[in-house]
Design a protein around this motif. Sequence first.
Motif, PDB file in Angstrom:
ATOM      1  N   LEU A  47       0.861  -1.171   0.000  1.00  0.00           N
ATOM      2  CA  LEU A  47       0.000   0.000   0.000  1.00  0.00           C
ATOM      3  C   LEU A  47       0.899   1.223   0.000  1.00  0.00           C
ATOM      4  CD1 LEU A  47      -3.080   0.497   0.161  1.00  0.00           C
ATOM      5  CD2 LEU A  47      -2.782   0.789   2.619  1.00  0.00           C
ATOM      6  N   VAL A  48       0.765   2.077  -1.010  1.00  0.00           N
ATOM      7  CA  VAL A  48       1.648   3.232  -1.120  1.00  0.00           C
ATOM      8  C   VAL A  48       0.927   4.547  -0.805  1.00  0.00           C
ATOM      9  CG1 VAL A  48       3.271   2.146  -2.701  1.00  0.00           C
ATOM     10  CG2 VAL A  48       1.305   3.363  -3.640  1.00  0.00           C
ATOM     11  N   ARG A  49      -0.368   4.534  -0.779  1.00  0.00           N
ATOM     12  CA  ARG A  49      -1.221   5.631  -0.328  1.00  0.00           C
ATOM     13  C   ARG A  49      -2.447   4.972   0.282  1.00  0.00           C
ATOM     14  NH1 ARG A  49       2.679   8.195  -1.001  1.00  0.00           N
ATOM     15  NH2 ARG A  49       2.988  10.124  -2.138  1.00  0.00           N
ATOM     16  N   ASP A  50      -3.336   5.770   0.856  1.00  0.00           N
ATOM     17  CA  ASP A  50      -4.514   5.186   1.491  1.00  0.00           C
ATOM     18  C   ASP A  50      -5.273   4.255   0.553  1.00  0.00           C
ATOM     19  OD1 ASP A  50      -3.971   6.434   3.857  1.00  0.00           O
ATOM     20  OD2 ASP A  50      -5.267   8.152   3.441  1.00  0.00           O
ATOM     21  N   TYR A  51      -5.383   4.623  -0.716  1.00  0.00           N
ATOM     22  CA  TYR A  51      -6.131   3.796  -1.668  1.00  0.00           C
ATOM     23  C   TYR A  51      -5.345   3.546  -2.945  1.00  0.00           C
ATOM     24  CZ  TYR A  51      -9.816   4.520   1.634  1.00  0.00           C
ATOM     25  OH  TYR A  51     -10.535   4.527   2.798  1.00  0.00           O
ATOM     26  N   GLY A  52      -4.044   3.477  -2.837  1.00  0.00           N
ATOM     27  CA  GLY A  52      -3.190   3.159  -3.974  1.00  0.00           C
ATOM     28  C   GLY A  52      -2.198   2.082  -3.581  1.00  0.00           C
ATOM     29  N   ALA A  53      -1.997   1.118  -4.477  1.00  0.00           N
ATOM     30  CA  ALA A  53      -1.101   0.006  -4.165  1.00  0.00           C
ATOM     31  C   ALA A  53      -0.286  -0.388  -5.388  1.00  0.00           C
ATOM     32  CB  ALA A  53      -1.898  -1.196  -3.678  1.00  0.00           C
ATOM     33  N   LEU A  54       0.871  -0.947  -5.119  1.00  0.00           N
ATOM     34  CA  LEU A  54       1.697  -1.559  -6.140  1.00  0.00           C
ATOM     35  C   LEU A  54       1.679  -3.056  -5.927  1.00  0.00           C
ATOM     36  CD1 LEU A  54       4.834   0.763  -6.011  1.00  0.00           C
ATOM     37  CD2 LEU A  54       3.272   0.543  -7.948  1.00  0.00           C
ATOM     38  N   ASN A  73       2.746 -11.243 -13.591  1.00  0.00           N
ATOM     39  CA  ASN A  73       3.509 -11.587 -14.800  1.00  0.00           C
ATOM     40  C   ASN A  73       4.845 -10.851 -14.854  1.00  0.00           C
ATOM     41  OD1 ASN A  73       1.490 -13.313 -15.714  1.00  0.00           O
ATOM     42  ND2 ASN A  73       0.375 -11.618 -16.632  1.00  0.00           N
ATOM     43  N   ARG A  74       5.496 -10.763 -13.705  1.00  0.00           N
ATOM     44  CA  ARG A  74       6.833 -10.188 -13.542  1.00  0.00           C
ATOM     45  C   ARG A  74       6.894  -8.672 -13.722  1.00  0.00           C
ATOM     46  NH1 ARG A  74      10.218 -13.850 -17.357  1.00  0.00           N
ATOM     47  NH2 ARG A  74      11.394 -11.933 -17.390  1.00  0.00           N
ATOM     48  N   ASN A  75       5.796  -7.996 -14.034  1.00  0.00           N
ATOM     49  CA  ASN A  75       5.798  -6.544 -14.117  1.00  0.00           C
ATOM     50  C   ASN A  75       5.039  -5.946 -12.938  1.00  0.00           C
ATOM     51  OD1 ASN A  75       7.268  -5.601 -16.438  1.00  0.00           O
ATOM     52  ND2 ASN A  75       5.759  -6.671 -17.673  1.00  0.00           N
ATOM     53  N   ALA A  76       5.387  -4.723 -12.621  1.00  0.00           N
ATOM     54  CA  ALA A  76       4.710  -4.007 -11.538  1.00  0.00           C
ATOM     55  C   ALA A  76       3.426  -3.375 -12.070  1.00  0.00           C
ATOM     56  CB  ALA A  76       5.632  -2.926 -10.983  1.00  0.00           C
ATOM     57  N   TRP A  77       2.445  -3.297 -11.207  1.00  0.00           N
ATOM     58  CA  TRP A  77       1.174  -2.646 -11.517  1.00  0.00           C
ATOM     59  C   TRP A  77       0.856  -1.659 -10.404  1.00  0.00           C
ATOM     60  CZ3 TRP A  77      -2.329  -3.966 -15.568  1.00  0.00           C
ATOM     61  CH2 TRP A  77      -1.879  -4.981 -16.402  1.00  0.00           C
ATOM     62  N   LEU A  78       0.262  -0.537 -10.780  1.00  0.00           N
ATOM     63  CA  LEU A  78      -0.228   0.479  -9.852  1.00  0.00           C
ATOM     64  C   LEU A  78      -1.744   0.408  -9.903  1.00  0.00           C
ATOM     65  CD1 LEU A  78       0.336   2.963  -8.025  1.00  0.00           C
ATOM     66  CD2 LEU A  78       0.265   4.347 -10.113  1.00  0.00           C
ATOM     67  N   ALA A  79      -2.397   0.267  -8.749  1.00  0.00           N
ATOM     68  CA  ALA A  79      -3.850   0.079  -8.740  1.00  0.00           C
ATOM     69  C   ALA A  79      -4.529   0.936  -7.692  1.00  0.00           C
ATOM     70  CB  ALA A  79      -4.178  -1.393  -8.473  1.00  0.00           C
ATOM     71  N   ILE A 118      -8.967  -4.599  -5.732  1.00  0.00           N
ATOM     72  CA  ILE A 118      -8.753  -3.628  -6.799  1.00  0.00           C
ATOM     73  C   ILE A 118     -10.094  -2.982  -7.092  1.00  0.00           C
ATOM     74  CG2 ILE A 118      -8.129  -3.286  -9.211  1.00  0.00           C
ATOM     75  CD1 ILE A 118      -6.044  -5.507  -8.868  1.00  0.00           C
ATOM     76  N   ASP A 119     -10.122  -1.666  -7.064  1.00  0.00           N
ATOM     77  CA  ASP A 119     -11.358  -0.898  -7.208  1.00  0.00           C
ATOM     78  C   ASP A 119     -11.226   0.013  -8.419  1.00  0.00           C
ATOM     79  OD1 ASP A 119     -13.842   0.251  -6.635  1.00  0.00           O
ATOM     80  OD2 ASP A 119     -12.926   1.812  -5.406  1.00  0.00           O
ATOM     81  N   GLY A 120     -11.486  -0.519  -9.571  1.00  0.00           N
ATOM     82  CA  GLY A 120     -11.409   0.298 -10.776  1.00  0.00           C
ATOM     83  C   GLY A 120     -10.100   0.112 -11.499  1.00  0.00           C
ATOM     84  N   ALA A 121      -9.439   1.214 -11.758  1.00  0.00           N
ATOM     85  CA  ALA A 121      -8.294   1.222 -12.657  1.00  0.00           C
ATOM     86  C   ALA A 121      -7.040   0.624 -12.054  1.00  0.00           C
ATOM     87  CB  ALA A 121      -8.001   2.660 -13.082  1.00  0.00           C
ATOM     88  N   ASP A 122      -6.265  -0.029 -12.927  1.00  0.00           N
ATOM     89  CA  ASP A 122      -4.888  -0.367 -12.592  1.00  0.00           C
ATOM     90  C   ASP A 122      -4.056  -0.126 -13.843  1.00  0.00           C
ATOM     91  OD1 ASP A 122      -5.768  -2.607 -14.001  1.00  0.00           O
ATOM     92  OD2 ASP A 122      -4.940  -4.056 -12.627  1.00  0.00           O
ATOM     93  N   LEU A 123      -2.793   0.138 -13.648  1.00  0.00           N
ATOM     94  CA  LEU A 123      -1.908   0.524 -14.745  1.00  0.00           C
ATOM     95  C   LEU A 123      -0.636  -0.289 -14.653  1.00  0.00           C
ATOM     96  CD1 LEU A 123      -1.098   2.535 -17.049  1.00  0.00           C
ATOM     97  CD2 LEU A 123      -0.201   4.016 -15.253  1.00  0.00           C
ATOM     98  N   GLN A 124      -0.293  -0.963 -15.752  1.00  0.00           N
ATOM     99  CA  GLN A 124       0.943  -1.738 -15.778  1.00  0.00           C
ATOM    100  C   GLN A 124       2.127  -0.803 -15.916  1.00  0.00           C
ATOM    101  OE1 GLN A 124       1.253  -4.637 -18.906  1.00  0.00           O
ATOM    102  NE2 GLN A 124       3.041  -5.578 -18.004  1.00  0.00           N
TER     103      GLN A 124
END
Length: 105
Positions: A31-38, A42-48, A61-67
């Motif tokens: 958890l990197v912010r109250d409602y943001g996580a890494l 598949n070996r890549n990081a995602w921000l969600a 996961i609540d909505g968007a995530d970004l590889q």
Amino acid sequence: MNTPYQPKPIRILWEAEPDSGWEDDYFDGILVRDYGALYRSNRNAWLALVEPTETAGLYRIDGADLQLISKEPLEDIARMLSEMSALDYLLKVMPDVMLPDEMPI
């Protein structure tokens, strides 16, 4: 002076759509912010965007995530992102992701 946000380890639930044929999946992340996580998939990081569940330490996961095309440790990515402005971040990811024609800000 504000103390930097301290990432904390969490479990992340990706819920499959009903009748999609997919199964729910779980990931280790931070958890990197109250409602943001890494997290890593598949070996890549995602921000969600995430939200807490009724289970302690489990977020959905609540909505968007970004590889993020990065093999760096999640803690290093969190540190790098926390030091970037939104403009720095957009300029960094623009060459590597397909952004929408419009982005509300």
